[in-house]
Design a protein around this motif. Structure first.
Motif, mmCIF file in Angstrom:
data_model
loop_
_atom_site.group_PDB
_atom_site.id
_atom_site.type_symbol
_atom_site.label_atom_id
_atom_site.label_comp_id
_atom_site.label_asym_id
_atom_site.label_seq_id
_atom_site.Cartn_x
_atom_site.Cartn_y
_atom_site.Cartn_z
ATOM 1 N N PHE A 77 0.816 -1.218 0.000
ATOM 2 C CA PHE A 77 0.000 0.000 0.000
ATOM 3 C C PHE A 77 0.848 1.264 0.000
ATOM 4 O O PHE A 77 0.592 2.207 -0.752
ATOM 5 N N PHE A 78 1.881 1.304 0.827
ATOM 6 C CA PHE A 78 2.679 2.519 0.965
ATOM 7 C C PHE A 78 3.490 2.826 -0.296
ATOM 8 O O PHE A 78 3.719 3.979 -0.631
ATOM 9 N N SER A 79 3.910 1.778 -0.997
ATOM 10 C CA SER A 79 4.600 1.998 -2.271
ATOM 11 C C SER A 79 3.703 2.701 -3.269
ATOM 12 O O SER A 79 4.153 3.525 -4.072
ATOM 13 N N GLY A 80 2.410 2.388 -3.204
ATOM 14 C CA GLY A 80 1.467 3.054 -4.090
ATOM 15 C C GLY A 80 1.326 4.532 -3.791
ATOM 16 O O GLY A 80 0.904 5.305 -4.659
ATOM 17 N N ILE A 81 1.654 4.936 -2.580
ATOM 18 C CA ILE A 81 1.606 6.350 -2.207
ATOM 19 C C ILE A 81 2.906 7.057 -2.574
ATOM 20 O O ILE A 81 2.910 8.068 -3.263
ATOM 21 N N TRP A 82 4.042 6.501 -2.104
ATOM 22 C CA TRP A 82 5.296 7.223 -2.322
ATOM 23 C C TRP A 82 5.736 7.217 -3.780
ATOM 24 O O TRP A 82 6.503 8.082 -4.200
ATOM 25 N N SER A 83 5.232 6.275 -4.585
ATOM 26 C CA SER A 83 5.651 6.249 -5.990
ATOM 27 C C SER A 83 5.135 7.452 -6.774
ATOM 28 O O SER A 83 5.658 7.751 -7.856
ATOM 29 N N PHE A 84 4.132 8.182 -6.252
ATOM 30 C CA PHE A 84 3.702 9.423 -6.891
ATOM 31 C C PHE A 84 4.832 10.454 -6.895
ATOM 32 O O PHE A 84 4.819 11.394 -7.696
ATOM 33 N N ALA A 85 5.804 10.297 -6.003
ATOM 34 C CA ALA A 85 6.943 11.216 -5.949
ATOM 35 C C ALA A 85 8.263 10.516 -6.261
ATOM 36 O O ALA A 85 9.130 11.084 -6.928
ATOM 37 N N SER A 86 8.410 9.272 -5.813
ATOM 38 C CA SER A 86 9.711 8.599 -5.942
ATOM 39 C C SER A 86 10.095 8.320 -7.392
ATOM 40 O O SER A 86 11.278 8.200 -7.712
ATOM 41 N N TYR A 87 9.104 8.229 -8.279
ATOM 42 C CA TYR A 87 9.420 7.982 -9.690
ATOM 43 C C TYR A 87 10.322 9.054 -10.279
ATOM 44 O O TYR A 87 11.073 8.814 -11.231
ATOM 45 N N ALA A 88 10.262 10.261 -9.696
ATOM 46 C CA ALA A 88 11.048 11.379 -10.220
ATOM 47 C C ALA A 88 12.543 11.195 -9.993
ATOM 48 O O ALA A 88 13.354 11.882 -10.634
ATOM 49 N N PHE A 89 12.945 10.288 -9.106
ATOM 50 C CA PHE A 89 14.358 10.072 -8.818
ATOM 51 C C PHE A 89 14.960 8.957 -9.661
ATOM 52 O O PHE A 89 16.164 8.711 -9.581
ATOM 53 N N LEU A 90 14.148 8.295 -10.460
ATOM 54 C CA LEU A 90 14.621 7.221 -11.334
ATOM 55 C C LEU A 90 14.590 7.696 -12.780
ATOM 56 O O LEU A 90 13.725 8.483 -13.158
ATOM 57 N N HIS A 91 15.522 7.195 -13.588
ATOM 58 C CA HIS A 91 15.577 7.600 -14.993
ATOM 59 C C HIS A 91 15.860 6.392 -15.877
ATOM 60 O O HIS A 91 16.422 5.388 -15.425
ATOM 61 N N GLY A 92 15.487 6.528 -17.142
ATOM 62 C CA GLY A 92 15.595 5.417 -18.068
ATOM 63 C C GLY A 92 16.969 5.226 -18.668
ATOM 64 O O GLY A 92 17.283 4.145 -19.155
ATOM 65 N N SER A 93 17.808 6.259 -18.663
ATOM 66 C CA SER A 93 19.134 6.175 -19.259
ATOM 67 C C SER A 93 19.964 7.357 -18.788
ATOM 68 O O SER A 93 19.438 8.304 -18.182
ATOM 69 N N PHE A 94 21.254 7.321 -19.076
ATOM 70 C CA PHE A 94 22.106 8.460 -18.725
ATOM 71 C C PHE A 94 21.717 9.693 -19.535
ATOM 72 O O PHE A 94 21.790 10.819 -19.041
ATOM 73 N N THR A 95 21.315 9.502 -20.781
ATOM 74 C CA THR A 95 20.860 10.639 -21.586
ATOM 75 C C THR A 95 19.660 11.313 -20.924
ATOM 76 O O THR A 95 19.590 12.537 -20.828
ATOM 77 N N HIS A 96 18.738 10.495 -20.460
ATOM 78 C CA HIS A 96 17.530 10.992 -19.808
ATOM 79 C C HIS A 96 17.880 11.826 -18.577
ATOM 80 O O HIS A 96 17.410 12.961 -18.417
ATOM 81 N N VAL A 97 18.688 11.275 -17.685
ATOM 82 C CA VAL A 97 18.998 11.987 -16.441
ATOM 83 C C VAL A 97 19.835 13.226 -16.717
ATOM 84 O O VAL A 97 19.642 14.278 -16.082
ATOM 85 N N LEU A 98 20.758 13.175 -17.677
ATOM 86 C CA LEU A 98 21.605 14.341 -17.969
ATOM 87 C C LEU A 98 20.783 15.468 -18.595
ATOM 88 O O LEU A 98 21.007 16.642 -18.296
ATOM 89 N N PHE A 99 19.836 15.127 -19.458
ATOM 90 C CA PHE A 99 18.949 16.154 -20.020
ATOM 91 C C PHE A 99 18.160 16.840 -18.910
ATOM 92 O O PHE A 99 18.024 18.065 -18.887
#
Length: 256
Positions: A77-99
């Motif tokens: 349950f709690f993952s369903g709540i914090w993932s509304f914000a935590s997704y912003a700290f993950l990226h799909g590639s180095f290009t993505h995060v550097l952009f």
């Protein structure tokens, strides 16, 4: 005995400007985003990284009643709540995060200098949540995860354009000193649209995101597709929340 800090005429030489004139907050956030991706790419084994995605990325499918009721999603349950914000700290590639770090360095810097640390972080959090919410509504039940800080950074752009292009602003035709440039009273949004730079930026921004929506080819290292609806959600939330967070008093109305 000669003083090495003085030039030949006895005056102090000008101090060198820093190569990267960024607020510490932006430097730290950028380092955190890049550091997390480095750990995921080079340290975590694939099965652990996959579990990280299940627990911290934003998955629209997990909010389907039958999936939520099963209680089998990692993090519960709690993952369903914090993932509304935590997704912003993950990226799909180095290009993505550097952009994303690059755009945050430009527009996030302007907003951080105006808002201060607490306001900036809360503004970023709420607009990241708004971006996830916009994606959830438009992709209900989708099994593709959403990652990246783009929604919050889109909000940084929306907030920054309220003052950076004004006369004397950081990106204005004439720029005032930093102590003034980042503290200019923001004009009402309708009035701000009369600035060709503001209007042109908004048109270009929405045009690019429309292109992202129509073009299925991966762009900017964001994987199979770009969650442009999350970008739009973050941008609109940034426009709406800017006057709520702005600490600079508004311009007084002048009657003629």
């Amino acid at each position: 005995m000669d003083n090495p800090d003085l030039s030949q005429d006895g005056t102090e030489p000008p101090k060198a400007e820093p190569v990267f004139n960024l607020p510490n907050l932006i430097v730290i956030l950028g380092a955190v985003l890049i550091g997390i991706h480095c750990v995921r790419s080079w340290v975590l084994p694939p099965e652990t990284d996959l579990m990280t995605l299940f627990m911290f990325a934003f998955w629209p499918v997990r909010y389907l009643p039958e999936v939520a009721a099963s209680g089998q999603w990692p993090g519960g349950f709690f993952s369903g709540i914090w993932s509304f914000a935590s997704y912003a700290f993950l990226h799909g590639s180095f290009t993505h995060v550097l952009f994303n770090v690059l755009w945050m360095s430009i527009f996030g810097t302007a907003l951080a200098r105006r808002f201060g640390t607490s306001r900036f972080l809360l503004f970023s959090l709420l607009t990241a949540i708004a971006g996830a919410g916009a994606h959830l509504v438009s992709h209900w039940g989708d099994q593709v995860p959403v990652v990246g800080a783009s929604a919050a950074i889109s909000a940084h752009m929306a907030g920054a354009i309220r003052f950076v292009f004004d006369f004397g602003g950081p990106l204005g035709v004439v720029r005032a000193p930093d102590s003034i440039a980042y503290r200019l009273p923001a004009r009402p949004f309708k009035e701000a649209l009369s600035n060709p730079q503001v209007f042109g930026f908004i048109v270009a921004w929405f045009g690019i995101n429309l292109l992202f929506g129509l073009w299925s080819t991966p762009l900017a290292g964001e994987g199979a597709s770009i969650a442009w609806e999350a970008h739009v959600g973050g941008f609109i939330a940034g426009l709406l929340l800017f006057p709520v967070f702005d600490p600079v008093p508004r311009r007084p109305n002048i009657l003629t």
